[in-house]
Design an enzyme around this catalytic site. Sequence first.
Site, PDB file in Angstrom:
ATOM      1  N   HIS A 122       0.831  -1.219   0.000  1.00  0.00           N
ATOM      2  CA  HIS A 122       0.000   0.000   0.000  1.00  0.00           C
ATOM      3  C   HIS A 122       0.861   1.263   0.000  1.00  0.00           C
ATOM      4  O   HIS A 122       0.449   2.295   0.524  1.00  0.00           O
ATOM      5  CB  HIS A 122      -0.948   0.035   1.204  1.00  0.00           C
ATOM      6  CG  HIS A 122      -1.713  -1.228   1.425  1.00  0.00           C
ATOM      7  ND1 HIS A 122      -2.950  -1.468   0.869  1.00  0.00           N
ATOM      8  CD2 HIS A 122      -1.394  -2.345   2.119  1.00  0.00           C
ATOM      9  CE1 HIS A 122      -3.369  -2.670   1.235  1.00  0.00           C
ATOM     10  NE2 HIS A 122      -2.435  -3.221   1.982  1.00  0.00           N
ATOM     11  N   SER A 138      16.198  19.416 -18.443  1.00  0.00           N
ATOM     12  CA  SER A 138      15.099  20.341 -18.693  1.00  0.00           C
ATOM     13  C   SER A 138      15.638  21.534 -19.471  1.00  0.00           C
ATOM     14  O   SER A 138      16.768  21.967 -19.256  1.00  0.00           O
ATOM     15  CB  SER A 138      14.521  20.813 -17.352  1.00  0.00           C
ATOM     16  OG  SER A 138      13.863  22.052 -17.514  1.00  0.00           O
ATOM     17  N   LYS A 150      17.785  20.130 -13.365  1.00  0.00           N
ATOM     18  CA  LYS A 150      17.008  18.896 -13.481  1.00  0.00           C
ATOM     19  C   LYS A 150      17.755  17.752 -14.174  1.00  0.00           C
ATOM     20  O   LYS A 150      18.407  17.954 -15.198  1.00  0.00           O
ATOM     21  CB  LYS A 150      15.712  19.155 -14.264  1.00  0.00           C
ATOM     22  CG  LYS A 150      14.743  20.108 -13.624  1.00  0.00           C
ATOM     23  CD  LYS A 150      14.171  19.615 -12.288  1.00  0.00           C
ATOM     24  CE  LYS A 150      13.280  18.419 -12.410  1.00  0.00           C
ATOM     25  NZ  LYS A 150      12.023  18.715 -13.107  1.00  0.00           N
ATOM     26  N   GLU A 203       9.814   7.117 -17.700  1.00  0.00           N
ATOM     27  CA  GLU A 203       8.433   7.583 -17.913  1.00  0.00           C
ATOM     28  C   GLU A 203       7.901   7.069 -19.252  1.00  0.00           C
ATOM     29  O   GLU A 203       6.726   6.710 -19.369  1.00  0.00           O
ATOM     30  CB  GLU A 203       8.391   9.106 -17.866  1.00  0.00           C
ATOM     31  CG  GLU A 203       8.565   9.641 -16.457  1.00  0.00           C
ATOM     32  CD  GLU A 203       8.994  11.100 -16.401  1.00  0.00           C
ATOM     33  OE1 GLU A 203       9.098  11.625 -15.291  1.00  0.00           O
ATOM     34  OE2 GLU A 203       9.254  11.715 -17.458  1.00  0.00           O
TER      35      GLU A 203
END
Length: 479
Positions: free
Chosen positions: A167, A288, A294, A301
């Site tokens: 969980h 980025s 970044k 992803e």
Amino acid sequence: MPILWACEARVAKKAWAGVFQEATDARVEQFTESVSFDRRLYAHDITGSLAHAQMLARVGLITEDERGQIEQALGTIRRQIEQGDFQFKPELEDIHMHIEAALIEQLGDVGRKLHTARSRNDQVSTDLRMWVRDAIDQVDASLVALQTAFVGRADADQGCILPAYTHMQRAQPVLATHYWLCYCEKFERDRARLADCRRRVNVLGLGSAAVAGTSLPIDREWVASQLGFESVAANSIDVSSDRDFAIEFAFVLTLIAEHLSTWAEEWILWSASEFGFLKLPQAYCTGSSIMPQKVNPDVLELVRGKTARVVGNLTALLVLVKGLPLAYNRDLQEDKPRIFDSFDAVHACLQMAAPMVAGAELNRDRIAARLDVGHLDATTLMEYLIQRGIPQRTAHGIVGQLVRTALDRDVPLSKLSLEDFQAAEPTLDTQVFEVLGVQHAVGAFTSYGSSGPERVAEQLARWKQKLAVARSDGATADR
Ligand code: ARG
């Protein structure tokens, strides 16, 4: 990629033009063509045609000389396609018609004999089965490479303890080795599914012709052995209509994509500074354009994101065949873009995953520094009470009470006093401290499949051996 069609194309006569009195509308040609995507089957189509021509000669339907001419011309066509010298035209519909038309252009009447005892219906089934068979073997080899990377991690991270989550809440301590080997198990089931699917794929359709078979004296067994098929399909109507072999492959690809997406999601979280568990290899990250600091996990992803198209492709295939009457229907032409796309997506993800897994690093210190958080040893403490004769439900309640006390004082269980433990359960003594803390908790696991050090060492040895065998087998699916 837009296809530039040859313009003089429309004057060419169709292979099926005999009964027609009107020319096909150019828009219909564009609408019905599949060569823009099924050209990918060219090598399998030629391989199938070579075996078919050899069989026709063996049974006396063409002469040896004609077979020789066909073989040579098919070789030329293969080279032309591979060198980009082959002209694709929409009015020739699909790759099968293109290769046949080129053959006829070279050989005239001899070329017109190749389609003896054959239909595009059994031809496309055979081509696709050969293509899927190769694709299965490629995916299988990539899965072995990925498992090898996970076993490498499992070996390198021996001794490191991680918090396992359920969980998304800290649950119990586990060995990192155990954690990495979890992925090996999932991908091993995918390999088994591929091998099982391959058996159903590896059946020869050719010789079923359009739907009913043929009155000509063909030898399907011989063609099967030439093309490496394990058996010959027993029902021509089934061959003409069946695509479940390819849908099954799309399903296995979907499960692989699902497994990859779990891995990607975990690593996206783990590499975020809030977790800080993992350092990703920079070669597999992107930056980025506006925020100079970044380092983003875009590759992960996209692995997660590509799962969507793979699931979509499977859904499209299932809907495509739903309620189709027997046997061949042109709807079936729509199968290939979906199957190709699922393979391309999953294959590309696997090519990313293996080097990322090999190149990442656990931030061991950072992980270790927070292992006291979350009372990861609570379940082991409960099991200790059970071993001392306390019923499980009672033990659960006692430990729950102790955790409550620890939470109130904002300390781990190991920092409670003997008085605290005795207040909860009077029979406890100082021995209780020997089960507390993640090291003790992990050390206490003994069951088969658990995170106990001995069990995990056995599993690591098993995996090393298993993968050495898989690699020496060339990772073909015939296991
Ligand atoms: N391009 C077709 C397909 O992929 C080949 C079979 C066509 N057969 C036919 N009878 N029109 O399904």
